[in-house]
Design a protein around this motif. Structure first.
Motif, PDB file in Angstrom:
ATOM      1  N   THR A  16      49.951  21.120  44.060  1.00  0.00           N
ATOM      2  CA  THR A  16      50.803  22.120  43.414  1.00  0.00           C
ATOM      3  C   THR A  16      49.968  23.220  42.776  1.00  0.00           C
ATOM      4  O   THR A  16      50.301  24.414  42.876  1.00  0.00           O
ATOM      5  CB  THR A  16      51.685  21.450  42.343  1.00  0.00           C
ATOM      6  N   MET A  17      48.880  22.833  42.121  1.00  0.00           N
ATOM      7  CA  MET A  17      48.001  23.824  41.499  1.00  0.00           C
ATOM      8  C   MET A  17      47.489  24.825  42.525  1.00  0.00           C
ATOM      9  O   MET A  17      47.511  26.046  42.298  1.00  0.00           O
ATOM     10  CB  MET A  17      46.823  23.119  40.817  1.00  0.00           C
ATOM     11  N   VAL A  18      47.038  24.316  43.653  1.00  0.00           N
ATOM     12  CA  VAL A  18      46.508  25.202  44.688  1.00  0.00           C
ATOM     13  C   VAL A  18      47.625  26.058  45.279  1.00  0.00           C
ATOM     14  O   VAL A  18      47.426  27.241  45.584  1.00  0.00           O
ATOM     15  CB  VAL A  18      45.795  24.381  45.779  1.00  0.00           C
ATOM     16  N   ASN A  19      48.806  25.476  45.423  1.00  0.00           N
ATOM     17  CA  ASN A  19      49.916  26.227  46.006  1.00  0.00           C
ATOM     18  C   ASN A  19      50.383  27.379  45.121  1.00  0.00           C
ATOM     19  O   ASN A  19      51.018  28.319  45.618  1.00  0.00           O
ATOM     20  CB  ASN A  19      51.093  25.290  46.289  1.00  0.00           C
ATOM     21  N   THR A  20      50.083  27.328  43.827  1.00  0.00           N
ATOM     22  CA  THR A  20      50.484  28.446  42.965  1.00  0.00           C
ATOM     23  C   THR A  20      49.714  29.724  43.293  1.00  0.00           C
ATOM     24  O   THR A  20      50.193  30.830  43.000  1.00  0.00           O
ATOM     25  CB  THR A  20      50.267  28.104  41.474  1.00  0.00           C
ATOM     26  N   VAL A  21      48.523  29.575  43.878  1.00  0.00           N
ATOM     27  CA  VAL A  21      47.724  30.765  44.200  1.00  0.00           C
ATOM     28  C   VAL A  21      47.532  30.953  45.699  1.00  0.00           C
ATOM     29  O   VAL A  21      46.925  31.945  46.123  1.00  0.00           O
ATOM     30  CB  VAL A  21      46.337  30.707  43.512  1.00  0.00           C
ATOM     31  N   ALA A  22      48.048  30.023  46.502  1.00  0.00           N
ATOM     32  CA  ALA A  22      47.825  30.102  47.952  1.00  0.00           C
ATOM     33  C   ALA A  22      48.264  31.429  48.567  1.00  0.00           C
ATOM     34  O   ALA A  22      47.572  31.957  49.443  1.00  0.00           O
ATOM     35  CB  ALA A  22      48.527  28.927  48.649  1.00  0.00           C
ATOM     36  N   PRO A  23      49.388  32.023  48.144  1.00  0.00           N
ATOM     37  CA  PRO A  23      49.811  33.270  48.797  1.00  0.00           C
ATOM     38  C   PRO A  23      49.016  34.503  48.377  1.00  0.00           C
ATOM     39  O   PRO A  23      49.123  35.549  49.023  1.00  0.00           O
ATOM     40  CB  PRO A  23      51.280  33.419  48.363  1.00  0.00           C
ATOM     41  N   VAL A  24      48.250  34.413  47.281  1.00  0.00           N
ATOM     42  CA  VAL A  24      47.670  35.636  46.721  1.00  0.00           C
ATOM     43  C   VAL A  24      46.159  35.587  46.533  1.00  0.00           C
ATOM     44  O   VAL A  24      45.543  36.624  46.263  1.00  0.00           O
ATOM     45  CB  VAL A  24      48.328  35.962  45.354  1.00  0.00           C
ATOM     46  N   TRP A  25      45.538  34.418  46.674  1.00  0.00           N
ATOM     47  CA  TRP A  25      44.146  34.302  46.237  1.00  0.00           C
ATOM     48  C   TRP A  25      43.203  35.198  47.030  1.00  0.00           C
ATOM     49  O   TRP A  25      42.302  35.832  46.465  1.00  0.00           O
ATOM     50  CB  TRP A  25      43.678  32.846  46.308  1.00  0.00           C
ATOM     51  N   ASP A  26      43.396  35.278  48.358  1.00  0.00           N
ATOM     52  CA  ASP A  26      42.471  36.088  49.152  1.00  0.00           C
ATOM     53  C   ASP A  26      42.687  37.577  48.901  1.00  0.00           C
ATOM     54  O   ASP A  26      41.734  38.362  48.907  1.00  0.00           O
ATOM     55  CB  ASP A  26      42.589  35.764  50.644  1.00  0.00           C
ATOM     56  N   GLY A  27      43.933  37.979  48.644  1.00  0.00           N
ATOM     57  CA  GLY A  27      44.189  39.378  48.299  1.00  0.00           C
ATOM     58  C   GLY A  27      43.567  39.766  46.971  1.00  0.00           C
ATOM     59  O   GLY A  27      43.143  40.913  46.784  1.00  0.00           O
ATOM     60  N   ASN A  28      43.492  38.810  46.049  1.00  0.00           N
ATOM     61  CA  ASN A  28      42.884  39.100  44.750  1.00  0.00           C
ATOM     62  C   ASN A  28      41.423  39.500  44.880  1.00  0.00           C
ATOM     63  O   ASN A  28      40.908  40.297  44.086  1.00  0.00           O
ATOM     64  CB  ASN A  28      42.995  37.877  43.835  1.00  0.00           C
ATOM     65  N   GLU A  29      40.744  38.947  45.877  1.00  0.00           N
ATOM     66  CA  GLU A  29      39.316  39.235  46.029  1.00  0.00           C
ATOM     67  C   GLU A  29      39.059  40.626  46.607  1.00  0.00           C
ATOM     68  O   GLU A  29      37.911  41.067  46.664  1.00  0.00           O
ATOM     69  CB  GLU A  29      38.663  38.160  46.896  1.00  0.00           C
ATOM     70  N   THR A  30      40.128  41.311  47.028  1.00  0.00           N
ATOM     71  CA  THR A  30      39.966  42.689  47.494  1.00  0.00           C
ATOM     72  C   THR A  30      39.320  43.555  46.425  1.00  0.00           C
ATOM     73  O   THR A  30      38.542  44.468  46.727  1.00  0.00           O
ATOM     74  CB  THR A  30      41.333  43.280  47.879  1.00  0.00           C
ATOM     75  N   TRP A  31      39.628  43.250  45.172  1.00  0.00           N
ATOM     76  CA  TRP A  31      39.099  44.075  44.082  1.00  0.00           C
ATOM     77  C   TRP A  31      37.587  43.933  43.952  1.00  0.00           C
ATOM     78  O   TRP A  31      36.906  44.879  43.546  1.00  0.00           O
ATOM     79  CB  TRP A  31      39.787  43.708  42.773  1.00  0.00           C
ATOM     80  N   LEU A  32      37.054  42.771  44.290  1.00  0.00           N
ATOM     81  CA  LEU A  32      35.601  42.602  44.274  1.00  0.00           C
ATOM     82  C   LEU A  32      34.957  43.472  45.347  1.00  0.00           C
ATOM     83  O   LEU A  32      33.909  44.095  45.119  1.00  0.00           O
ATOM     84  CB  LEU A  32      35.241  41.132  44.498  1.00  0.00           C
ATOM     85  N   VAL A  33      35.591  43.531  46.510  1.00  0.00           N
ATOM     86  CA  VAL A  33      35.090  44.384  47.589  1.00  0.00           C
ATOM     87  C   VAL A  33      35.132  45.847  47.160  1.00  0.00           C
ATOM     88  O   VAL A  33      34.180  46.611  47.388  1.00  0.00           O
ATOM     89  CB  VAL A  33      35.917  44.169  48.872  1.00  0.00           C
ATOM     90  N   LEU A  34      36.237  46.244  46.521  1.00  0.00           N
ATOM     91  CA  LEU A  34      36.355  47.626  46.058  1.00  0.00           C
ATOM     92  C   LEU A  34      35.263  47.956  45.048  1.00  0.00           C
ATOM     93  O   LEU A  34      34.622  49.013  45.127  1.00  0.00           O
ATOM     94  CB  LEU A  34      37.733  47.852  45.431  1.00  0.00           C
ATOM     95  N   GLY A  35      35.039  47.053  44.091  1.00  0.00           N
ATOM     96  CA  GLY A  35      34.013  47.304  43.085  1.00  0.00           C
ATOM     97  C   GLY A  35      32.624  47.400  43.689  1.00  0.00           C
ATOM     98  O   GLY A  35      31.849  48.305  43.357  1.00  0.00           O
TER      99      GLY A  35
END
Length: 335
Positions: free
Chosen positions: A45-64
């Motif tokens: 359940t913990m992992v499923n809370t971020v499963a839809p968004v986690w890889d998109g969140n890392e876009t900001w690291l690429v941008l930075g």
């Protein structure tokens, strides 16, 4: 007066890094909290809370990172050459976490514990080395002929290691309050009980760094405590106390979004304290944003691309969070 392109790019990169810290911080926080949750269904359940968004969140690291290379290439080159080992540790942690994130859903019962441990290790490594790099950034770099003269292991200092631990604790807070928002039942109850000590540990880490930094960096001491700067900066620690009180208060009763929102405020205040401490240096204590900036033509060309892509990132991120809003129940997921 012309457009101050270096300042604009400093703000863009700062915004990108802040968004990464906030959005990927609670992702990493899930893995940091994993060792303390042993129930397999709760872990899913913990992992499923971020499963839809986690890889998109890392876009900001690429941008930075891409923005730093485009706008301040000298800083990009110096930092990477001085911080090869922690940078590799960060990337290895992110890769290992990403692989284990997907594989643990497909592994059989015999191999799932291995991928759980990999997920934990990758999360801790990524968070810790981010903090180490933050500490090394604050410490500054001695530069001769455009090259950092710090030794290969100069990043391994007590201050930097403590910053690494502090970031791990802060991400645990973001992860815990995210789970308060996204879960229910026994899992949520256990996380709520953990939130108060994690909050206090985060504030304690911020306090120690806030004392340690000016004591070991005279320039920052002068900036913080000289008048009238002291009165301008005083609201930051006051607001930290307010945010801490708000988190603890919002955990009472039936908490929902309050703890997460206030934890974001707390982390943002810590981030703003960093910006206040280093301004106008993009590589303390040697290079200001204007000294390190790329040629105006390069900054202007890259700015066009940034102004086109940032709204798209914000748009699809907002849409993803909207689509996958609400509680995640045991047994539900996106894999």
């Amino acid at each position: 007066m012309g457009i101050d392109l270096p300042l604009i790019w400093f703000l863009i990169i700062g915004f990108g890094v802040m968004m990464y810290v906030i959005m990927d911080g609670f992702d990493l926080g899930i893995g940091i909290l994993f060792p303390f949750i042993t129930d397999r269904d709760h872990r899913d359940t913990m992992v499923n809370t971020v499963a839809p968004v986690w890889d998109g969140n890392e876009t900001w690291l690429v941008l930075g990172g891409a923005g730093l290379m485009a706008a301040f290439p000298k800083v990009y080159a110096i930092l990477l050459s001085a911080l090869y080992i922690p940078a590799l540790g960060l990337l290895a942690g992110l890769i290992w976490r990403g692989v284990s994130f997907e594989f643990r859903f497909k592994a059989d019962d015999a191999h799932k514990p291995f991928w759980d441990r990999a997920f934990i290790g990758g999360s801790y490594a990524a968070a810790f080395f981010q903090g180490v790099m933050l500490g090394a950034f604050i410490d500054g770099h001695s530069i001769v002929d455009g090259v950092a003269t710090n030794g290969l292991m100069s990043w391994l200092t007590p201050f930097n290691v403590f910053c690494g631990i502090g970031v791990v604790v802060a991400y645990a807070l973001l992860g815990a309050t995210w789970l308060v928002l996204k879960t229910e039942g026994r899992l949520q109850a256990s996380i709520i009980r953990a939130c108060s000590p994690i909050t206090l540990a985060t504030v304690a880490a911020m306090l120690i760094v806030s004392i340690w930094t000016p004591l070991t960096h005279p320039a920052i001491f002068d900036r913080w405590f000289s008048l009238p700067n002291f009165w301008f900066f005083l609201p930051v620690p006051v607001l930290v106390l307010v945010a801490t009180w708000a988190i603890l208060r919002s955990l009472r009763g039936t908490p929902h979004a309050g703890p997460f929102v206030w934890s974001l405020v707390l982390v943002f205040l810590g981030y703003s304290g960093l910006v206040i401490s280093i301004w106008p240096y993009v590589l303390p204590p040697s290079l200001t944003i204007w000294e390190a900036a790329a040629p105006p033509q390069s900054l202007g060309f890259a700015l066009v691309g940034a102004l086109l892509i940032i709204p798209f990132i914000l748009g699809y991120s907002a849409w993803s969070y909207y689509v996958f809003r609400g509680k995640v129940k045991d047994g539900e997921g996106y894999h």
